[in-house]
Scaffold this active site. Structure first.
Site, PDB file in Angstrom:
ATOM      1  N   CYS A  90     -12.951 -24.756 -18.875  1.00 43.31           N
ATOM      2  CA  CYS A  90     -12.585 -25.245 -19.973  1.00 43.31           C
ATOM      3  C   CYS A  90     -11.256 -24.734 -20.637  1.00 43.31           C
ATOM      4  O   CYS A  90     -11.322 -23.728 -20.919  1.00 43.31           O
ATOM      5  CB  CYS A  90     -13.827 -25.274 -20.843  1.00 43.31           C
ATOM      6  SG  CYS A  90     -13.294 -26.102 -22.449  1.00 43.31           S
TER       7      CYS A  90
ATOM      8  N   ASN B 130       2.265 -17.134  12.041  1.00 44.56           N
ATOM      9  CA  ASN B 130       2.389 -18.576  11.590  1.00 44.56           C
ATOM     10  C   ASN B 130       2.993 -19.506  12.568  1.00 44.56           C
ATOM     11  O   ASN B 130       3.868 -19.103  13.335  1.00 44.56           O
ATOM     12  CB  ASN B 130       3.256 -18.497  10.179  1.00 44.56           C
ATOM     13  CG  ASN B 130       3.076 -19.732   9.299  1.00 44.56           C
ATOM     14  OD1 ASN B 130       2.047 -20.199   8.895  1.00 44.56           O
ATOM     15  ND2 ASN B 130       4.336 -20.379   9.161  1.00 44.56           N
TER      16      ASN B 130
ATOM     17  N   ASN C 297      -5.343 -19.260  -0.666  1.00 42.49           N
ATOM     18  CA  ASN C 297      -6.471 -20.502  -0.675  1.00 42.49           C
ATOM     19  C   ASN C 297      -7.527 -20.240  -1.580  1.00 42.49           C
ATOM     20  O   ASN C 297      -7.828 -19.320  -2.095  1.00 42.49           O
ATOM     21  CB  ASN C 297      -7.010 -20.143   0.828  1.00 42.49           C
ATOM     22  CG  ASN C 297      -6.195 -20.312   2.008  1.00 42.49           C
ATOM     23  OD1 ASN C 297      -5.027 -20.964   1.924  1.00 42.49           O
ATOM     24  ND2 ASN C 297      -6.575 -19.694   3.172  1.00 42.49           N
ATOM     25  N   VAL C 298      -7.880 -21.450  -2.090  1.00 39.92           N
ATOM     26  CA  VAL C 298      -8.958 -21.456  -3.128  1.00 39.92           C
ATOM     27  C   VAL C 298     -10.269 -21.994  -2.859  1.00 39.92           C
ATOM     28  O   VAL C 298     -11.168 -22.267  -3.492  1.00 39.92           O
ATOM     29  CB  VAL C 298      -8.387 -22.598  -4.147  1.00 39.92           C
ATOM     30  CG1 VAL C 298      -7.190 -22.080  -4.927  1.00 39.92           C
ATOM     31  CG2 VAL C 298      -8.175 -23.998  -3.540  1.00 39.92           C
TER      32      VAL C 298
ATOM     33  N   HIS D 272      -4.653 -17.700  -6.265  1.00 39.27           N
ATOM     34  CA  HIS D 272      -4.807 -18.922  -6.746  1.00 39.27           C
ATOM     35  C   HIS D 272      -6.196 -19.621  -7.215  1.00 39.27           C
ATOM     36  O   HIS D 272      -5.892 -20.779  -7.803  1.00 39.27           O
ATOM     37  CB  HIS D 272      -3.947 -20.096  -5.867  1.00 39.27           C
ATOM     38  CG  HIS D 272      -2.462 -20.096  -5.525  1.00 39.27           C
ATOM     39  ND1 HIS D 272      -1.877 -20.243  -4.384  1.00 39.27           N
ATOM     40  CD2 HIS D 272      -1.473 -18.976  -6.157  1.00 39.27           C
ATOM     41  CE1 HIS D 272      -0.749 -19.809  -4.223  1.00 39.27           C
ATOM     42  NE2 HIS D 272      -0.374 -18.935  -5.639  1.00 39.27           N
TER      43      HIS D 272
ATOM     44  N   SER E 154       0.498 -18.404   6.531  1.00 37.11           N
ATOM     45  CA  SER E 154       1.477 -18.894   5.308  1.00 37.11           C
ATOM     46  C   SER E 154       2.907 -18.933   5.626  1.00 37.11           C
ATOM     47  O   SER E 154       3.528 -18.094   6.167  1.00 37.11           O
ATOM     48  CB  SER E 154       0.879 -17.984   4.253  1.00 37.11           C
ATOM     49  OG  SER E 154       1.713 -18.265   3.089  1.00 37.11           O
ATOM     50  N   SER E 155       3.314 -19.939   4.969  1.00 37.67           N
ATOM     51  CA  SER E 155       4.983 -20.047   5.184  1.00 37.67           C
ATOM     52  C   SER E 155       5.537 -19.244   3.933  1.00 37.67           C
ATOM     53  O   SER E 155       6.720 -19.229   3.911  1.00 37.67           O
ATOM     54  CB  SER E 155       5.498 -21.558   5.374  1.00 37.67           C
ATOM     55  OG  SER E 155       4.983 -22.245   4.005  1.00 37.67           O
TER      56      SER E 155
ATOM     57  N   CYS F  17     -15.988 -30.902 -21.449  1.00 34.52           N
ATOM     58  CA  CYS F  17     -16.753 -29.618 -21.613  1.00 34.52           C
ATOM     59  C   CYS F  17     -17.871 -29.881 -22.469  1.00 34.52           C
ATOM     60  O   CYS F  17     -17.790 -30.413 -23.606  1.00 34.52           O
ATOM     61  CB  CYS F  17     -15.794 -28.484 -22.320  1.00 34.52           C
ATOM     62  SG  CYS F  17     -16.780 -27.127 -22.536  1.00 34.52           S
TER      63      CYS F  17
ATOM     64  N   CYS G 162     -12.376 -23.763 -24.723  1.00 32.49           N
ATOM     65  CA  CYS G 162     -13.331 -22.563 -24.906  1.00 32.49           C
ATOM     66  C   CYS G 162     -13.454 -21.609 -23.843  1.00 32.49           C
ATOM     67  O   CYS G 162     -14.044 -20.690 -23.882  1.00 32.49           O
ATOM     68  CB  CYS G 162     -14.627 -23.063 -25.405  1.00 32.49           C
ATOM     69  SG  CYS G 162     -15.679 -23.750 -23.854  1.00 32.49           S
TER      70      CYS G 162
HETATM   71 ZN   LIG Z   1     -15.127 -26.064 -23.883  1.00 33.67          ZN
END
Ligand SMILES: [Zn+2]
Length: 275
Positions: free
Chosen positions: A132, A249, A107-108, A124, A224-225, A183, A135
């Site tokens: 960016c 699950n 999960n994020v 993840h 989770s699968s 950016c 950079c």
């Molecule tokens: Zn940048």
């Protein structure tokens, strides 16, 4: 394998957790469903909606980035305000009890950290950061939200459905007028600091997680699968090393053949004994 089905009560996870000293915990979208972040896949592991944008399309096409950030502008308001639920709290307790070798999450949403877990690897990436691609500067997602809202005030009134990565469903919308910020340092392409489909998880992150497989004596999969290989490989590694694997699950997982125990129940119910 012990497996629940039909009207039978799912087996308890508690004896498995008691039996082993250090668990390698791997979590997925099922953990965050009760926090209002919907799952991508149904019980058979199939897509519930169109697959998310790929890394290649995002980097190659400005139109794809416009569509992504327009959806994200709307989706972030829900994802950014999500709170941890009982499943996150239960896993934080597991760590506090000294039983969690590592919590590797697909999960994020950073909800494990919000619940108090400290030994977490965000496999993840994290949606609250923006990177960016020119950079490599990393900046907070809320700051980009302000820029997106300022540049695109008319878009805030659109209704949408939100996916787990903060992406919102916007069918039949013309994105050509949507303004995407660049950016501030180098004018480069900004991308959420999450691993997109078609993109590899950074190797040092995978290697760090793999070392914890060695140090754990069993594995616990929660919500989770494991349909995506980036997560499944850890179940493969645990199985190869002879470590028992349990999974909580609803529905099929790609690791079903590797499991010593399967609990087909909502994550918060299966983990309630920890609270
Ligand atoms: Zn940048």
């Amino acid at each position: 394998m012990i497996r629940s089905g039909g009207m039978v009560e799912p087996p308890s996870l508690e004896p498995f957790v008691d039996r082993y000293r250090r668990l390698f915990v791997l979590t997925g979208a099922g953990c965050s469903v009760n926090s209002g972040i919907p799952d991508y896949r149904d019980a058979d592991g199939a897509w519930k909606r169109s697959p998310p944008v790929t890394f290649q399309a995002f980097m190659a096409q400005e139109a794809t980035r416009r569509r992504y950030w327009a959806r994200s502008l709307l989706g972030w308001r829900r994802i950014g305000g999500a709170k941890p639920n009982a499943a996150h709290r239960a896993l934080a307790r597991l760590e506090a009890a000294g039983k969690s070798e590592i919590l590797l999450t697909q999960n994020v949403d950073r909800l494990h950290q919000a619940a108090g877990s400290a030994a977490v690897i965000d496999l993840h990436g994290r949606l609250d950061h923006v990177r960016c691609m020119g950079c490599d500067d990393v900046s907070p997602r809320p700051a980009l939200q302000e820029r997106l809202e300022r540049l695109n005030p008319d878009w805030l009134t659109l209704n949408s459905v939100v996916a787990p990565d903060g992406d919102a469903d916007l069918d039949e919308v013309d994105f050509s007028t949507f303004a995407v910020p660049a950016c501030r340092r180098c004018g480069g392409v900004l991308k959420p600091d999450v691993v997109f489909f078609g993109e590899n998880v950074p190797r040092p992150r995978v290697e760090a997680a793999m070392r914890h497989v060695d140090d754990a004596d069993a594995m616990l999969i929660v919500g989770s699968s494991l349909m995506v290989y980036s997560g499944f490989r850890f179940a493969e590694a645990a199985a190869r090393a002879g470590k028992p694997i349990a999974a909580v699950n609803l529905g099929r997982t790609r690791a079903d053949a590797l499991l010593a125990l399967k609990v087909e129940a909502p994550c918060d119910e299966a983990l309630a004994f920890l609270l």
